[in-house]
Design a protein around this motif. Sequence first.
Motif, PDB file in Angstrom:
ATOM      1  N   ALA A 270      16.411  10.928  -3.632  1.00 50.00           N
ATOM      2  CA  ALA A 270      16.802  11.870  -2.547  1.00 50.00           C
ATOM      3  C   ALA A 270      16.175  13.153  -2.553  1.00 50.00           C
ATOM      4  CB  ALA A 270      18.381  12.180  -2.376  1.00 50.00           C
ATOM      5  N   ALA A 271      15.172  13.168  -3.328  1.00 53.28           N
ATOM      6  CA  ALA A 271      14.416  14.632  -3.611  1.00 53.28           C
ATOM      7  C   ALA A 271      14.112  15.253  -1.990  1.00 53.28           C
ATOM      8  CB  ALA A 271      13.218  14.311  -4.305  1.00 53.28           C
ATOM      9  N   PRO A 272      14.292  16.447  -1.887  1.00 49.43           N
ATOM     10  CA  PRO A 272      13.876  16.803  -0.592  1.00 49.43           C
ATOM     11  C   PRO A 272      12.625  17.067  -0.180  1.00 49.43           C
ATOM     12  CG  PRO A 272      15.379  18.564  -1.793  1.00 49.43           C
ATOM     13  CD  PRO A 272      15.093  17.475  -2.741  1.00 49.43           C
ATOM     14  N   GLY A 273      11.579  16.910  -1.244  1.00 45.28           N
ATOM     15  CA  GLY A 273      10.199  16.849  -0.917  1.00 45.28           C
ATOM     16  C   GLY A 273       9.566  15.555  -0.783  1.00 45.28           C
ATOM     17  N   ARG A 274      10.340  14.529  -0.791  1.00 49.72           N
ATOM     18  CA  ARG A 274      10.028  12.992  -0.826  1.00 49.72           C
ATOM     19  C   ARG A 274       9.352  12.642   0.666  1.00 49.72           C
ATOM     20  NH1 ARG A 274      15.073  13.155   0.626  1.00 49.72           N
ATOM     21  NH2 ARG A 274      15.857  11.524   2.004  1.00 49.72           N
ATOM     22  N   ASP A 275       8.488  11.811   0.656  1.00 47.46           N
ATOM     23  CA  ASP A 275       8.329  11.129   1.902  1.00 47.46           C
ATOM     24  C   ASP A 275       9.214  10.149   2.308  1.00 47.46           C
ATOM     25  OD1 ASP A 275       5.587  12.333   1.798  1.00 47.46           O
ATOM     26  OD2 ASP A 275       4.634  10.693   0.853  1.00 47.46           O
ATOM     27  N   ARG A 276       9.349   9.850   3.438  1.00 49.52           N
ATOM     28  CA  ARG A 276      10.511   9.137   4.348  1.00 49.52           C
ATOM     29  C   ARG A 276       9.539   7.974   4.753  1.00 49.52           C
ATOM     30  NH1 ARG A 276      11.845  14.499   2.648  1.00 49.52           N
ATOM     31  NH2 ARG A 276      14.137  14.995   3.417  1.00 49.52           N
ATOM     32  N   PHE A 277      10.218   6.580   4.461  1.00 47.23           N
ATOM     33  CA  PHE A 277       9.718   5.383   5.012  1.00 47.23           C
ATOM     34  C   PHE A 277      10.867   4.645   5.792  1.00 47.23           C
ATOM     35  CE2 PHE A 277       9.543   0.712   4.911  1.00 47.23           C
ATOM     36  CZ  PHE A 277       8.229   0.557   5.502  1.00 47.23           C
ATOM     37  N   VAL A 278      10.793   4.420   7.039  1.00 44.30           N
ATOM     38  CA  VAL A 278      11.781   3.519   7.934  1.00 44.30           C
ATOM     39  C   VAL A 278      11.085   2.406   8.184  1.00 44.30           C
ATOM     40  CG1 VAL A 278      12.973   3.729  10.007  1.00 44.30           C
ATOM     41  CG2 VAL A 278      12.731   5.962   8.758  1.00 44.30           C
ATOM     42  N   LEU A 279      11.878   1.246   8.004  1.00 43.17           N
ATOM     43  CA  LEU A 279      11.652   0.015   8.315  1.00 43.17           C
ATOM     44  C   LEU A 279      12.276  -0.236   9.596  1.00 43.17           C
ATOM     45  CD1 LEU A 279      10.379  -2.852   7.243  1.00 43.17           C
ATOM     46  CD2 LEU A 279      12.666  -3.469   6.631  1.00 43.17           C
ATOM     47  N   SER A 280      11.569  -0.110  10.702  1.00 42.88           N
ATOM     48  CA  SER A 280      11.953  -0.076  11.899  1.00 42.88           C
ATOM     49  C   SER A 280      12.273  -1.746  12.131  1.00 42.88           C
ATOM     50  CB  SER A 280      11.095   0.260  13.058  1.00 42.88           C
ATOM     51  OG  SER A 280      11.857   0.690  14.292  1.00 42.88           O
ATOM     52  N   LYS A 281      11.427  -2.559  11.740  1.00 44.92           N
ATOM     53  CA  LYS A 281      11.810  -4.097  12.095  1.00 44.92           C
ATOM     54  C   LYS A 281      12.839  -4.402  10.758  1.00 44.92           C
ATOM     55  CE  LYS A 281       8.281  -6.586  10.069  1.00 44.92           C
ATOM     56  NZ  LYS A 281       7.141  -7.167  10.268  1.00 44.92           N
TER      57      LYS A 281
ATOM     58  N   CYS B  23       0.956  -1.280  -0.073  1.00 40.78           N
ATOM     59  CA  CYS B  23       0.070  -0.097  -0.092  1.00 40.78           C
ATOM     60  C   CYS B  23       0.812   1.312  -0.130  1.00 40.78           C
ATOM     61  CB  CYS B  23      -1.031  -0.077   1.324  1.00 40.78           C
ATOM     62  SG  CYS B  23      -2.432  -1.091   1.203  1.00 40.78           S
ATOM     63  N   LEU B  24       1.950   1.210   1.007  1.00 39.60           N
ATOM     64  CA  LEU B  24       2.845   2.489   0.736  1.00 39.60           C
ATOM     65  C   LEU B  24       3.472   2.638  -0.528  1.00 39.60           C
ATOM     66  CD1 LEU B  24       4.101   1.985   4.521  1.00 39.60           C
ATOM     67  CD2 LEU B  24       2.615   3.965   3.721  1.00 39.60           C
ATOM     68  N   TYR B  25       4.039   1.717  -0.821  1.00 41.30           N
ATOM     69  CA  TYR B  25       5.234   1.904  -2.015  1.00 41.30           C
ATOM     70  C   TYR B  25       4.314   2.015  -3.591  1.00 41.30           C
ATOM     71  CZ  TYR B  25       9.750   1.921   0.305  1.00 41.30           C
ATOM     72  OH  TYR B  25      10.527   2.208   1.015  1.00 41.30           O
ATOM     73  N   PHE B  26       3.131   1.298  -3.555  1.00 38.50           N
ATOM     74  CA  PHE B  26       2.454   1.282  -4.870  1.00 38.50           C
ATOM     75  C   PHE B  26       1.285   2.151  -4.763  1.00 38.50           C
ATOM     76  CE2 PHE B  26       4.905  -2.393  -4.776  1.00 38.50           C
ATOM     77  CZ  PHE B  26       5.766  -2.536  -5.797  1.00 38.50           C
ATOM     78  N   ASP B  27       0.950   3.078  -3.933  1.00 38.67           N
ATOM     79  CA  ASP B  27      -0.013   3.966  -3.848  1.00 38.67           C
ATOM     80  C   ASP B  27       0.470   5.297  -3.080  1.00 38.67           C
ATOM     81  OD1 ASP B  27      -3.353   3.762  -4.442  1.00 38.67           O
ATOM     82  OD2 ASP B  27      -2.663   5.076  -2.620  1.00 38.67           O
ATOM     83  N   ILE B  28       0.747   5.060  -1.815  1.00 40.43           N
ATOM     84  CA  ILE B  28       0.760   6.267  -0.778  1.00 40.43           C
ATOM     85  C   ILE B  28       1.914   7.152  -0.958  1.00 40.43           C
ATOM     86  CG2 ILE B  28       0.574   6.720   1.637  1.00 40.43           C
ATOM     87  CD1 ILE B  28      -2.030   5.662   0.621  1.00 40.43           C
ATOM     88  N   LEU B  29       3.171   6.561  -0.804  1.00 41.60           N
ATOM     89  CA  LEU B  29       4.224   7.360  -0.672  1.00 41.60           C
ATOM     90  C   LEU B  29       4.703   8.357  -1.830  1.00 41.60           C
ATOM     91  CD1 LEU B  29       6.935   4.618   0.728  1.00 41.60           C
ATOM     92  CD2 LEU B  29       5.615   6.473   1.915  1.00 41.60           C
ATOM     93  N   ARG B  30       5.026   9.554  -1.710  1.00 42.96           N
ATOM     94  CA  ARG B  30       5.422  10.346  -2.730  1.00 42.96           C
ATOM     95  C   ARG B  30       6.758  10.177  -2.765  1.00 42.96           C
ATOM     96  NH1 ARG B  30       2.068  15.514   0.031  1.00 42.96           N
ATOM     97  NH2 ARG B  30       3.855  14.980   1.723  1.00 42.96           N
ATOM     98  N   ILE B  31       7.328   9.340  -3.757  1.00 47.99           N
ATOM     99  CA  ILE B  31       8.638   9.052  -4.143  1.00 47.99           C
ATOM    100  C   ILE B  31       8.873   9.126  -5.376  1.00 47.99           C
ATOM    101  CG2 ILE B  31       9.019   8.226  -1.616  1.00 47.99           C
ATOM    102  CD1 ILE B  31       8.249   5.292  -3.242  1.00 47.99           C
ATOM    103  N   ASP B  32       9.988   9.086  -5.935  1.00 50.40           N
ATOM    104  CA  ASP B  32      10.489   9.159  -7.275  1.00 50.40           C
ATOM    105  C   ASP B  32      11.812   8.326  -7.547  1.00 50.40           C
ATOM    106  OD1 ASP B  32      11.238   9.622  -9.806  1.00 50.40           O
ATOM    107  OD2 ASP B  32      10.802  11.690  -9.955  1.00 50.40           O
ATOM    108  N   PRO B  33      11.637   7.067  -7.836  1.00 52.37           N
ATOM    109  CA  PRO B  33      13.083   6.262  -8.134  1.00 52.37           C
ATOM    110  C   PRO B  33      13.974   7.157  -8.867  1.00 52.37           C
ATOM    111  CG  PRO B  33      11.000   5.207  -8.660  1.00 52.37           C
ATOM    112  CD  PRO B  33      10.471   6.581  -8.470  1.00 52.37           C
ATOM    113  N   LYS B  34      13.765   8.213  -9.752  1.00 51.08           N
ATOM    114  CA  LYS B  34      14.554   8.682 -10.394  1.00 51.08           C
ATOM    115  C   LYS B  34      15.426   9.621  -9.644  1.00 51.08           C
ATOM    116  CE  LYS B  34      11.895   8.511 -15.093  1.00 51.08           C
ATOM    117  NZ  LYS B  34      10.760   7.905 -14.442  1.00 51.08           N
TER     118      LYS B  34
END
Length: 294
Positions: free
Chosen positions: A75-86, A61-72
């Motif tokens: 490190a875009a400053p405006g990207r959402d951040r995801f941390v895998l704590s586990k 859900c996060l990676y394929f719909d929710i997160l505002r990220i750009d693989p290109k």
Amino acid sequence: MGNPDMVDVAASADRRDSLAARAEFVRERANWMRRRLLKMIVDAGQGHPGGDLSSADIVACLYFDILRIDPKVPAAPGRDRFVLSKGHCTGVLYTALAGRGFFPEAELDTYLKPESRLNGHPNRTYLPGIETNTGPLGHGLPVGVGVAVAGQIDEAGYRVFVLTGDGELQEGSMWEAAMFAGHRGLGNLTVIVDRNRLQQGARTEETNALEPLADKWRAFGWDVVEVDGHDHAALLAAFDDAAAARARPRVIIANTFKGQGVSFMRDQAGWHHGVPNAEQYAQAMAELEAEMSR
């Protein structure tokens, strides 16, 4: 290379799509992730399939719909951040990153092999899209809180999402971070608890009881939402709601099953780590392929 100040919403990102259509797309992606990560674990001869499988729907859900990220522009400053704590559940993270195009899918075949970038714990110096190194439990949420504080101070628009295991909530550092996040009113922070009720060797409530878990978070100043962690529409709706402006951090307690999607692994502590044999692998793949065709 793209505009470093801009980020794309994730792959199914036409927000005109209905919730049902979005959920179906994510369901397909989660099923692919489960099949792919099991192959990685079998080929590598090691891994943590139970937690990978329990959290696959959340991460999809996060990676394929929710997160505002750009693989290109990872490190875009405006990207959402995801941390895998586990941090031991790298199978689910690596498949999501490859599926979103942060690195070639073929590189998943190097999982845990000598000189591979795909370590047993994620390393931000090796792979694009990884925000921080995690592994020792209790570290990811404190880092996520720090990132959210930075966003609050800078009045930045990015959001921070942290996925934690429920057994990990027995670490004192998690509650120190939760207390501080509540004190700061970090409305840009969302924590997702993979509440599968199992940890290595036993049930969480037998090891060090967490209940009443929702009340604990509320006492620390958090908004609390509880959902079925395998219901893609419910997860997406909870994430959509979490995106609204708010004055408090939010925790989504996602009720899941360890080993979800594979009958002999489901709700079994013994599959916290382990490798299916050839017969088990064939059965697991057959079950997942049948699920995809329903």
